[in-house]
Scaffold this motif. Structure first.
Motif, PDB file in Angstrom:
ATOM      1  N   VAL A  78      14.476  -5.244  -8.034  1.00 24.04           N
ATOM      2  CA  VAL A  78      14.123  -4.210  -7.059  1.00 24.04           C
ATOM      3  C   VAL A  78      15.308  -3.890  -6.156  1.00 24.04           C
ATOM      4  CG1 VAL A  78      12.619  -3.648  -5.112  1.00 24.04           C
ATOM      5  CG2 VAL A  78      11.688  -4.844  -7.096  1.00 24.04           C
ATOM      6  N   ALA A  79      16.034  -4.927  -5.719  1.00 24.25           N
ATOM      7  CA  ALA A  79      17.163  -4.724  -4.814  1.00 24.25           C
ATOM      8  C   ALA A  79      18.282  -3.923  -5.474  1.00 24.25           C
ATOM      9  CB  ALA A  79      17.692  -6.067  -4.328  1.00 24.25           C
ATOM     10  N   GLN A  80      18.405  -3.992  -6.820  1.00 22.60           N
ATOM     11  CA  GLN A  80      19.473  -3.281  -7.522  1.00 22.60           C
ATOM     12  C   GLN A  80      19.034  -1.919  -8.056  1.00 22.60           C
ATOM     13  OE1 GLN A  80      20.795  -5.970 -10.568  1.00 22.60           O
ATOM     14  NE2 GLN A  80      21.316  -7.601  -9.119  1.00 22.60           N
ATOM     15  N   SER A  81      17.773  -1.544  -7.870  1.00 26.66           N
ATOM     16  CA  SER A  81      17.246  -0.299  -8.431  1.00 26.66           C
ATOM     17  C   SER A  81      17.177   0.798  -7.379  1.00 26.66           C
ATOM     18  CB  SER A  81      15.835  -0.530  -9.012  1.00 26.66           C
ATOM     19  OG  SER A  81      15.850  -1.520 -10.004  1.00 26.66           O
ATOM     20  N   LYS A  82      17.066   2.034  -7.884  1.00 24.49           N
ATOM     21  CA  LYS A  82      16.841   3.172  -6.993  1.00 24.49           C
ATOM     22  C   LYS A  82      15.379   3.179  -6.588  1.00 24.49           C
ATOM     23  CE  LYS A  82      16.424   7.309  -8.649  1.00 24.49           C
ATOM     24  NZ  LYS A  82      16.707   8.626  -9.278  1.00 24.49           N
ATOM     25  N   ILE A  83      15.126   3.238  -5.301  1.00 28.53           N
ATOM     26  CA  ILE A  83      13.759   3.170  -4.773  1.00 28.53           C
ATOM     27  C   ILE A  83      13.405   4.520  -4.154  1.00 28.53           C
ATOM     28  CG2 ILE A  83      12.208   2.020  -3.151  1.00 28.53           C
ATOM     29  CD1 ILE A  83      14.079  -0.409  -3.281  1.00 28.53           C
ATOM     30  N   ILE A  84      12.316   5.112  -4.639  1.00 28.31           N
ATOM     31  CA  ILE A  84      11.779   6.341  -4.053  1.00 28.31           C
ATOM     32  C   ILE A  84      10.438   5.995  -3.407  1.00 28.31           C
ATOM     33  CG2 ILE A  84      11.034   8.707  -4.461  1.00 28.31           C
ATOM     34  CD1 ILE A  84      12.784   8.781  -6.924  1.00 28.31           C
ATOM     35  N   ASN A  85      10.348   6.180  -2.107  1.00 27.73           N
ATOM     36  CA  ASN A  85       9.115   5.863  -1.377  1.00 27.73           C
ATOM     37  C   ASN A  85       8.395   7.168  -1.058  1.00 27.73           C
ATOM     38  OD1 ASN A  85       7.085   5.021   0.394  1.00 27.73           O
ATOM     39  ND2 ASN A  85       8.336   3.351   1.162  1.00 27.73           N
ATOM     40  N   TYR A  86       7.204   7.351  -1.639  1.00 27.39           N
ATOM     41  CA  TYR A  86       6.433   8.575  -1.436  1.00 27.39           C
ATOM     42  C   TYR A  86       5.499   8.487  -0.230  1.00 27.39           C
ATOM     43  CZ  TYR A  86       8.019   9.646  -6.167  1.00 27.39           C
ATOM     44  OH  TYR A  86       8.800   9.880  -7.274  1.00 27.39           O
ATOM     45  N   SER A  87       5.530   7.343   0.461  1.00 33.49           N
ATOM     46  CA  SER A  87       4.667   7.172   1.633  1.00 33.49           C
ATOM     47  C   SER A  87       5.449   7.147   2.939  1.00 33.49           C
ATOM     48  CB  SER A  87       3.858   5.870   1.504  1.00 33.49           C
ATOM     49  OG  SER A  87       3.058   5.878   0.354  1.00 33.49           O
ATOM     50  N   GLU A 130       6.315   4.135 -11.502  1.00 32.10           N
ATOM     51  CA  GLU A 130       5.621   4.662 -10.328  1.00 32.10           C
ATOM     52  C   GLU A 130       4.316   3.900 -10.125  1.00 32.10           C
ATOM     53  OE1 GLU A 130       5.108   9.103  -9.345  1.00 32.10           O
ATOM     54  OE2 GLU A 130       3.150   8.486 -10.093  1.00 32.10           O
ATOM     55  N   GLY A 131       4.041   3.535  -8.892  1.00 33.61           N
ATOM     56  CA  GLY A 131       2.800   2.831  -8.602  1.00 33.61           C
ATOM     57  C   GLY A 131       2.681   2.520  -7.124  1.00 33.61           C
ATOM     58  N   ILE A 132       1.585   1.869  -6.780  1.00 27.96           N
ATOM     59  CA  ILE A 132       1.339   1.471  -5.396  1.00 27.96           C
ATOM     60  C   ILE A 132       1.599  -0.028  -5.274  1.00 27.96           C
ATOM     61  CG2 ILE A 132      -1.140   1.103  -5.811  1.00 27.96           C
ATOM     62  CD1 ILE A 132      -1.627   2.089  -2.963  1.00 27.96           C
ATOM     63  N   ILE A 133       2.265  -0.425  -4.186  1.00 28.18           N
ATOM     64  CA  ILE A 133       2.597  -1.838  -3.994  1.00 28.18           C
ATOM     65  C   ILE A 133       1.335  -2.593  -3.572  1.00 28.18           C
ATOM     66  CG2 ILE A 133       3.983  -3.475  -2.667  1.00 28.18           C
ATOM     67  CD1 ILE A 133       6.093  -1.327  -2.352  1.00 28.18           C
ATOM     68  N   VAL A 134       0.976  -3.591  -4.356  1.00 24.98           N
ATOM     69  CA  VAL A 134      -0.228  -4.368  -4.040  1.00 24.98           C
ATOM     70  C   VAL A 134       0.103  -5.782  -3.574  1.00 24.98           C
ATOM     71  CG1 VAL A 134      -1.720  -3.051  -5.591  1.00 24.98           C
ATOM     72  CG2 VAL A 134      -0.472  -5.019  -6.477  1.00 24.98           C
ATOM     73  N   ARG A 135       1.323  -6.253  -3.873  1.00 24.76           N
ATOM     74  CA  ARG A 135       1.662  -7.624  -3.468  1.00 24.76           C
ATOM     75  C   ARG A 135       3.166  -7.810  -3.472  1.00 24.76           C
ATOM     76  NH1 ARG A 135       1.439 -12.971  -6.250  1.00 24.76           N
ATOM     77  NH2 ARG A 135       0.939 -14.539  -4.689  1.00 24.76           N
ATOM     78  N   GLN A 136       3.636  -8.603  -2.502  1.00 27.27           N
ATOM     79  CA  GLN A 136       5.050  -8.960  -2.450  1.00 27.27           C
ATOM     80  C   GLN A 136       5.150 -10.406  -1.999  1.00 27.27           C
ATOM     81  OE1 GLN A 136       7.448  -6.823   0.362  1.00 27.27           O
ATOM     82  NE2 GLN A 136       9.375  -7.405  -0.609  1.00 27.27           N
ATOM     83  N   ASP A 157       0.817  -1.230   0.000  1.00 30.58           N
ATOM     84  CA  ASP A 157       0.000   0.000   0.000  1.00 30.58           C
ATOM     85  C   ASP A 157       0.845   1.273   0.000  1.00 30.58           C
ATOM     86  OD1 ASP A 157      -2.338  -1.451  -0.034  1.00 30.58           O
ATOM     87  OD2 ASP A 157      -2.544  -1.457   2.151  1.00 30.58           O
ATOM     88  N   ASP A 158       2.177   1.158  -0.105  1.00 29.66           N
ATOM     89  CA  ASP A 158       3.030   2.344  -0.234  1.00 29.66           C
ATOM     90  C   ASP A 158       3.104   2.775  -1.701  1.00 29.66           C
ATOM     91  OD1 ASP A 158       3.525   2.387   2.423  1.00 29.66           O
ATOM     92  OD2 ASP A 158       5.646   1.837   2.303  1.00 29.66           O
ATOM     93  N   TRP A 159       3.165   4.101  -1.919  1.00 33.29           N
ATOM     94  CA  TRP A 159       3.411   4.647  -3.258  1.00 33.29           C
ATOM     95  C   TRP A 159       4.919   4.752  -3.454  1.00 33.29           C
ATOM     96  CZ3 TRP A 159       0.678   5.656  -7.565  1.00 33.29           C
ATOM     97  CH2 TRP A 159      -0.714   5.639  -7.482  1.00 33.29           C
ATOM     98  N   VAL A 160       5.431   4.107  -4.500  1.00 32.16           N
ATOM     99  CA  VAL A 160       6.877   4.076  -4.718  1.00 32.16           C
ATOM    100  C   VAL A 160       7.179   4.307  -6.194  1.00 32.16           C
ATOM    101  CG1 VAL A 160       7.305   2.503  -2.789  1.00 32.16           C
ATOM    102  CG2 VAL A 160       6.866   1.574  -5.074  1.00 32.16           C
ATOM    103  N   GLU A 161       8.448   4.594  -6.462  1.00 33.56           N
ATOM    104  CA  GLU A 161       8.976   4.617  -7.825  1.00 33.56           C
ATOM    105  C   GLU A 161      10.202   3.721  -7.859  1.00 33.56           C
ATOM    106  OE1 GLU A 161      11.141   7.697 -10.918  1.00 33.56           O
ATOM    107  OE2 GLU A 161       9.560   8.474  -9.597  1.00 33.56           O
TER     108      GLU A 161
END
Length: 501
Positions: A207-216, A179-185, A170-174
């Motif tokens: 995901v582990a190797q990418s730049k993560i921007i958390n908007y929440s 860009e999107g909201i996390i619905v499942r992991q 449910d976090d908004w991330v890039e």
């Protein structure tokens, strides 16, 4: 020996279920049906086997059959115990204390323990030495390991992401530019839901190797900035004040206290401005930006500030030398045509109407924008030529209450024009609305040439009193109170304010 292990396993399962039952009573919750069914099956199977193996009258099974039944009972008992422990962990930590534990971590732990149970069953029930099995399976393990290299990498990356916890469901991330909201992991992938309702699946290793921007995180409140490039011919203070005014009356958008409107850069004859505001919910980013930019466009155009072509391209058109004057005359003809169609202005002759139109102005407002605010000072009257507005009045408890709607041809603000009184209601555009604004100076110029217009104007307003909206009825009520003390006194008050002889 295997029989004793089976008995012990059954009693461990029974004890685990008893403990879980006790906790469920204390926590005032219900046991899951799967756990209850597994516990009942374990007890029934275990007691049946105990009775079977202890009763000499029952036919004796072969060693292989006996070991299979023992392995089944042993495996079922430990599986029931694992279910009970998992239920306790979820109930106490996740549901009661709101500790976020990814489901796939619990699943992996359960699979690992079940693998140990299978190995223990093989060792304790069937008496097979595991050392030889492990040695003979070395080559097969290497082959399987190479085949599952990517899968294991995603699994390890998923575990590391869960330990670091840079985001949650449910976090908004890039991530990786998406860009999107996390619905499942889960143990292998992460699923994002974009603004376009597209589901994007990314592997945990990506995901582990990418730049993560958390908007929440750390909170949902974010600072957003929109940029506008304008000509350097406009005063920066004028532009910044205009941009600030466009956002200040938006109910769901608040300006940043320090950044607000600011100059970003100056180059090539242009100045770039930034307008920063708070965004409480990142899912509203597009809607909030649309509101801010729409309000900014209308405010800039009303202030005579136009946005240039950002590409720097110019189109050569044959424009008459007096094009500006022609546009001004066309606007005045439009205002004159509208004023002539209004019955409450029929006391003015054609010359007087033209003079009033020459000194009035036209303004456009977008839907939701506030034209006037109750309690603010004012000295102008508004005539609606296109669109519609809503009237709001402040109740005794301070709430803004809807009163009425005004449409094309209606007007408001006549008491502010005639006496300079504060606005008696708030007016907000329902859609894109155009109004003619007659201010004190324009009206005074007409009255100065013919003072008798004033009495006829007041009389026309009285005749129109029945058709006014609730907010204007309040103005009319004030006017009636004035007239109860004397119509002449009321007109004299207007003359003094407008300085008309």
């Amino acid at each position: 020996m295997p029989f004793a292990w089976m008995v012990n396993a059954v009693w461990v399962a029974v004890t685990a279920v008893a403990i879980v039952t006790l906790f469920s009573r204390l926590l005032k919750t219900k046991l899951p049906l799967g756990l209850i069914g597994s516990a009942i099956l374990t007890v029934v199977l275990g007691q049946g086997l105990i009775f079977w193996f202890s009763n000499p009258s029952v036919p004796i099974l072969s060693t292989v059959q006996r070991n299979i039944w023992l392995a089944l009972a042993f495996f079922l008992a430990l599986s029931t115990t694992l279910r009970a422990i998992k239920w306790l962990v979820l109930e106490i930590l996740v549901y009661r204390r709101s500790i976020k534990i990814p489901p796939f971590l619990l699943d992996i732990s359960e699979w690992f323990v079940l693998l140990l149970v299978v190995l223990l069953t093989i060792r304790l029930v069937f008496g097979v030495e595991l050392t030889g099995l492990l040695v003979t399976s070395t080559v097969a393990s290497a082959i399987i390991g190479l085949a599952l290299q990517d899968t294991l990498g995603n699994l390890i990356s998923g575990i590391s992401l869960q330990i670091e916890a840079p985001f949650a469901v449910d976090d908004w991330v890039e991530i990786d530019g998406i860009e999107g909201i996390i619905v499942r992991q889960n143990w292998r992938t992460l699923t994002l839901l974009t603004r376009e309702d597209h589901r994007v699946m990314l592997t945990n290793s990506t995901v582990a190797q990418s730049k993560i921007i958390n908007y929440s995180r750390p909170t949902n409140r974010q600072i957003q900035t929109v940029y506008l490039t304008l000509s350097e011919s406009y005063s920066p203070n004028l532009v910044k004040n205009t941009l600030i005014a466009s956002v200040q009356r938006l109910d769901d958008v608040k300006l940043h206290p320090r950044l607000r409107s600011h100059v970003v850069s100056m180059q090539d004859g242009c100045v770039t401005y930034g307008l920063s505001y708070w965004l409480d919910d990142y899912s509203d980013k597009i809607v909030a930006r649309d509101k801010v930019l729409t309000r900014a466009w209308f405010n800039l155009h009303r202030a005579g500030i136009h946005i240039p072509d950002p590409t720097g391209n110019f189109t050569l058109n044959m424009i008459p030398a007096d094009a500006v004057e022609q546009n001004r005359l066309a606007e005045q003809r439009h205002m004159f045509s509208v004023m002539r169609s209004l019955d409450w202005l029929n006391m003015l002759n054609e010359t007087q109407l033209k003079q009033l139109a020459d000194h009035s102005a036209v303004a456009s407002y977008t839907g939701g924008e506030q034209l006037v605010k109750q309690g603010d000072p004012g000295d102008s009257l508004f005539i609606i030529t296109r669109g519609a507005v809503s009237v709001y009045v402040r109740s005794a408890d301070g709430r803004s209450v809807y009163a009425n709607q005004l449409n094309k041809g209606d007007f408001f603000g006549e008491m502010s024009l005639l006496t300079g009184e504060a606005r008696s209601a708030s007016i907000r555009a329902n859609e894109e609305t155009e109004v003619i604004i007659i201010d004190k100076e324009a009206f005074t110029n007409v009255l100065t040439q013919d003072p008798s217009i004033l009495e006829r104007f007041v009389t026309a307003l009285e005749r129109r009193q029945e058709g006014l909206s609730q907010s204007l009825q309040q103005d009319s009520a004030m006017r009636r109170r004035e007239m109860e003390n004397g119509r002449d006194a009321f007109i004299q008050r207007i003359r003094r304010y407008l300085r008309v002889p």
